[in-house]
Design an enzyme around this catalytic site. Structure first.
Site, short mmCIF file in Angstrom:
data_model
loop_
_atom_site.label_atom_id
_atom_site.label_comp_id
_atom_site.label_asym_id
_atom_site.label_seq_id
_atom_site.Cartn_x
_atom_site.Cartn_y
_atom_site.Cartn_z
CG ASP A 33 28.17 175.09 -4.61
OD1 ASP A 33 27.77 176.22 -4.32
OD2 ASP A 33 27.44 174.09 -4.71
CE LYS B 54 25.01 175.71 0.87
NZ LYS B 54 24.46 176.08 -0.33
CG MET C 79 28.60 166.49 3.71
SD MET C 79 27.08 167.44 3.68
CE MET C 79 25.89 166.18 3.27
N1 SAH Z 1 26.40 167.13 -4.65
C1 SAH Z 1 27.65 166.55 -4.24
C2 SAH Z 1 27.72 166.29 -2.75
C3 SAH Z 1 27.67 167.54 -1.90
S1 SAH Z 1 27.84 167.20 -0.18
C4 SAH Z 1 27.86 165.25 -5.03
O1 SAH Z 1 26.93 164.75 -5.67
O2 SAH Z 1 28.99 164.74 -5.03
C5 SAH Z 1 29.58 167.39 0.06
C6 SAH Z 1 30.25 166.06 0.34
O3 SAH Z 1 30.47 165.36 -0.89
C7 SAH Z 1 31.61 166.16 0.97
O4 SAH Z 1 31.53 166.31 2.36
C8 SAH Z 1 32.22 164.81 0.60
O5 SAH Z 1 31.73 163.79 1.44
C9 SAH Z 1 31.64 164.58 -0.78
N2 SAH Z 1 32.56 164.97 -1.88
C10 SAH Z 1 32.29 165.82 -2.87
N3 SAH Z 1 33.31 165.87 -3.76
C11 SAH Z 1 34.24 165.00 -3.31
C12 SAH Z 1 35.52 164.56 -3.77
N4 SAH Z 1 36.05 165.03 -4.91
N5 SAH Z 1 36.18 163.64 -3.06
C13 SAH Z 1 35.67 163.14 -1.93
N6 SAH Z 1 34.48 163.52 -1.44
C14 SAH Z 1 33.76 164.42 -2.11
#
Ligand code: SAH
Length: 245
Positions: A34, A56, A165
């Site tokens: 991803d 995406k 998000m």
């Molecule tokens: N499965 C992922 C989340 C996917 S949704 C998890 O468990 O982390 C995507 C959202 O995750 C982004 O919009 C943001 O809010 C958050 N996100 C993911 N990686 C991030 C990072 N390194 N720093 C800050 N926010 C992050």
């Protein structure tokens, strides 16, 4: 038939991969990854591993979910070890459940490898304890995506709100939380690009956010609650002790 591994790639720092994810990446025949995956992680793979970007970000979908499902199924007919690498944990807003169900319905063996979710890693790495005795005994992880129709009043009594998000929708979320009865003075933090060298924190309050929202870059995790102030306090104390030294 090969086996599909739905693997959590952790929040960003490659050192936060699990050992299990690391080993799987070393031996995978195919890796589908991803947008939020740190590209350094892909260097772990063997030279002949097929690496495919299916990411995406927001509405800029590279491949629709249905096509990713189909692709995984097709690869399972050709290769032995297929790794579907997702940011954070595969089941935290990662659509991992859909891939799991699609593949299981077609008799494909699937294993899920949990990852450290950004929901927890981002506040931790910004020194924000999401629970703290006498300050916060509950937290909720909520999507802030404008299309999800969250009723923010449902989360008024949760001590610490962790919103993924939510950057685009941040002003509206703040307004609705205040309208639903949350203290406008409650501190809010955004942690951008958590656990990477580009991590940056933005601190504000619900009131300020509802009136004059600060700039925030994506991806970011939004945290609302008294524990955010605690993080600041810890930071201030640390600075003080440095000055005292
Ligand atoms: N499965 C992922 C989340 C996917 S949704 C998890 O468990 O982390 C995507 C959202 O995750 C982004 O919009 C943001 O809010 C958050 N996100 C993911 N990686 C991030 C990072 N390194 N720093 C800050 N926010 C992050």
């Amino acid at each position: 038939m090969g086996k599909v591994y739905l693997v959590g790639g952790g929040p960003g720092d490659p050192d936060l991969l699990t050992i299990k994810a690391y080993k799987l990446l070393q031996s995978a025949d195919v890796v589908l990854y991803d947008a939020l995956i740190n590209k350094d992680i892909l260097n772990i793979t063997k030279p002949d591993c097929l690496k495919m970007y299916v990411g995406k970000r927001d509405s800029r979908h590279t491949l629709p979910q249905e096509e990713i499902n189909e692709l995984l199924y097709k690869f399972a007919g050709v290769y032995d070890k297929i790794v579907r690498l997702k940011g954070g944990d595969p089941f935290v807003f990662g659509r991992g459940g859909e891939e799991l169900m699609f593949l299981r319905e077609r008799g494909v063996e699937v294993e899920v490898v949990p990852g450290i979710t950004s929901a927890v890693a981002a506040p931790s790495s910004a020194l924000i304890p999401i629970t703290h005795r006498e300050v916060a005994s509950s937290f909720a992880v909520v999507t802030g995506h404008p299309n999800r129709g969250i009723n923010w009043a449902d989360f008024v009594k949760v001590d610490t709100l962790i919103i993924l998000m939510g950057v685009k929708n941040r002003q509206k979320i703040a307004k609705e939380l205040i309208d639903a009865g949350r203290d406008p003075d409650q501190p809010v933090a955004f942690i951008e690009k958590a656990t990477t060298p580009y991590q940056r924190e933005v601190f504000t309050t619900l009131r300020e956010l509802s009136q004059n929202p600060p700039e925030v870059n994506t991806p970011a995790v939004m945290v609302v609650g008294e524990v955010v102030g605690l993080g600041n306090l810890v930071g201030a104390l640390a600075e003080q002790s440095i000055t005292l030294l």
